[in-house]
Design an enzyme around this catalytic site. Structure first.
Site, mmCIF file in Angstrom:
data_model
loop_
_atom_site.group_PDB
_atom_site.id
_atom_site.type_symbol
_atom_site.label_atom_id
_atom_site.label_comp_id
_atom_site.label_asym_id
_atom_site.label_seq_id
_atom_site.Cartn_x
_atom_site.Cartn_y
_atom_site.Cartn_z
ATOM 1 C CD GLN A 1 -2.605 1.173 2.654
ATOM 2 O OE1 GLN A 1 -3.229 0.163 2.961
ATOM 3 N NE2 GLN A 1 -2.605 2.254 3.422
ATOM 4 C CD GLU B 1 1.529 5.611 -8.010
ATOM 5 O OE1 GLU B 1 0.471 5.140 -8.489
ATOM 6 O OE2 GLU B 1 1.554 6.474 -7.119
ATOM 7 C CG LEU B 2 3.214 -1.553 -7.316
ATOM 8 C CD1 LEU B 2 2.870 -2.861 -6.619
ATOM 9 C CD2 LEU B 2 4.530 -1.680 -8.042
ATOM 10 N N GLY B 3 -0.111 0.574 -9.629
ATOM 11 C CA GLY B 3 -1.249 0.610 -10.541
ATOM 12 C C GLY B 3 -1.106 1.632 -11.646
ATOM 13 C CB SER C 1 -14.145 3.178 -12.024
ATOM 14 O OG SER C 1 -12.977 3.207 -12.807
ATOM 15 C CG HIS D 1 -9.042 5.890 -12.560
ATOM 16 N ND1 HIS D 1 -8.344 5.126 -13.465
ATOM 17 C CD2 HIS D 1 -9.843 5.030 -11.877
ATOM 18 C CE1 HIS D 1 -8.708 3.858 -13.343
ATOM 19 N NE2 HIS D 1 -9.617 3.776 -12.384
#
Length: 504
Positions: free
Chosen positions: A306, A309-311, A336, A434
């Site tokens: 958590q 930064e991956l997504g 979404s 997003h």
């Protein structure tokens, strides 16, 4: 139970059996000492928390020896890991508190160096820089070296990811919120961010031919739209669908973040057509029908990552993959969910009712429609009837109520996404994700998720965050720096309606 669910546990058992001899000697006990007792009970009997910490958390090398000290034996890391895994939840909390408090930064040494640095401000630059470097080194927590060494042993990185998940759970549940524990969490997050930088991640496309273990985990980790069965899973990795995951060499066979994509002719406005449509299960893809990439589910699989930064990077990499495979594709958008909308709505209704302003949320004609359909009296009874309907999801069964509530819920949802903020940024976590990526809040969709979960979470409404590739960098900078949300005319129209009808 199907073979799908039996295969992985059996394989895991066989793997653990092969490594039994290794686990028996992790702490240096003779095999005879461990017969007829569990490994964890023997550890608890022979070793105290203080003893294991003194043994495994070695002193920080002096500044002069920082690059010359030999690494501690690998057995230290293995012993620490095995000991921690054997602790119960409450014991883990106590153990981490001792680690963070007793083996952190040497505050007296830092204070002395800081005072020395102030006294040297009149000296030459080289001397000042050297003292600054010493001060920087002295700020290293003693346990940081242990964490670094653990990452180098087999299974060490996964262990540290799970350990941070425990830290996050302790903090979120308010069990412990000490400054030392926060510093331990921050140190571990910083290390994980380095180890999981995008250059070290591998993008893997998941197909029906992927290993069974991977497919099983893709199914288990799906957090947005749960996978129902084999056929459902096959559909999600089959024709007109793409599934991608980031993996890491230190955690083989473990997807870190998973993105599901639907390949469509236009930007989808409901999830039913994506996850419940099986007509093309064995079809051949027609490239001419593929004009849009719809990101309909993104799931982070590791709680301990958590804040790492991956997504964001996964979406960018997938866009490049899709454009390489389909050069003509020009439309990219999410579809979404809106978690938290119904909870927020109940709060708004309760607050307005308490303040005697509940009737301001709907127009007079809309309240008349609610009263007519529910049979409730005007005023507070009508407000309570509306609250009860939303709570039980009964309204979805009435076409009259569906028509009556559409304009009301759509504008309330638009305001929730656009107007409700936390520290100036979107309150809704999916929206914030997003928007940080540079997407545009493009379209709200009525009855887009009619599943019980969709109705309960967001009254069935979903939202498209559209990625205009030429604008994402600018949009992201404007949102992060100025807290301005880029939105479409439809969204802003609904927001204006809310402001007008709610007398804000």
């Amino acid at each position: 139970m199907t073979l799908f669910h039996l295969y992985i546990p059996v394989r895991a058992f066989l793997k653990s059996y092969r490594h039994a001899a290794v686990s028996k000697t992790v702490l240096g006990f003779r095999a005879s000492e461990l017969r007829n007792i569990s490994p964890c009970s023997s550890i608890a009997k022979h070793t105290s928390m203080e003893a294991i910490l003194r043994k495994t958390v070695v002193p920080l090398p002096t500044y002069e020896m920082r690059d010359k000290s030999p690494p501690p034996p690998e057995s230290n890391s293995m012993e620490f890991m095995h000991f921690y895994k054997c602790l119960e939840k409450e014991q883990r909390l106590e153990f981490l508190e001792k680690l963070s408090h007793d083996f952190g930064v040497d505050h007296k040494g830092v204070s002395d160096l800081a005072g020395r640095l102030l006294d040297l401000q009149v000296r030459d630059l080289a001397t000042i820089l050297q003292v600054e470097d010493r001060l920087r080194y002295s700020l290293t927590p003693r346990y940081r070296h242990l964490l670094s060494h653990i990452s180098k042993v087999q299974g060490g990185v996964k262990f540290l990811v799970d350990l941070r998940a425990d830290l996050i759970e302790f903090a979120s549940s308010k069990i412990c919120d000490s400054s030392h524990m926060r510093d331990l969490n921050s140190t571990l997050k910083s290390l994980l961010s380095e180890w999981f930088s995008v250059g070290l991640l591998h993008l893997e496309r998941i197909t029906w031919q992927s290993p069974c273990e991977i497919l099983q985990k893709i199914s288990q980790y799906e957090a947005v739209h749960p996978v129902r069965n084999w056929t459902d899973l096959k559909r999600r990795v089959g024709p007109y669908r793409r599934c991608y995951a980031f993996t890491h060499a230190a955690m083989p066979g473990e997807p870190l973040v998973v993105l599901h994509v639907a390949l469509t002719e236009e930007i989808a406005n409901n999830i039913q057509s994506i996850v419940r449509e099986f007509a093309t299960l064995d079809a051949n893809e027609d490239v001419n029908k593929i004009k849009a990439g719809i990101f309909y589910s993104i799931s982070s699989t590791q709680a301990g990552l958590q804040g790492v930064e991956l997504g964001n990077y996964l979406i960018k990499r997938v866009v490049r993959e899709l454009r390489s495979e389909f050069p003509h594709m020009a439309q990219f958008s999410s579809l979404s969910p809106i978690p938290g909308f119904t909870i927020w709505l109940h709060g708004v209704l309760a607050q307005h009712k308490k303040e005697g302003r509940a009737t301001e949320l709907l127009s007079e004609q809309e309240w008349m429609q609610v009263e007519d359909v529910t049979g409730a009296a005007p005023g507070a009874p009508a407000v309570e009837a509306l609250r009860r309907l939303i709570s039980t999801s009964e309204w979805i069964r009435s076409e009259r109520l569906v028509r009556a509530l559409e304009p009301v819920l759509m504008r309330l949802c638009a305001w929730y996404l656009y107007g409700e903020k936390r520290r100036g940024y979107a309150l809704n976590p999916v929206a914030n994700f997003h928007l940080q990526n540079g997407a545009t809040m493009w379209r709200l969709n009525w009855q887009a998720d009619t599943s019980p979960r969709g109705i309960a979470n967001s009254c069935g409404i979903m939202v498209n965050y559209r990625y205009f590739l030429q604008e994402t960098s600018t949009n992201s900078a404007v949102y992060l720096q100025n807290k301005v949300i880029k939105s479409s005319e439809q969204v802003m129209g609904l927001v204006s309606q809310f402001q007008k009808n709610s007398k804000l």
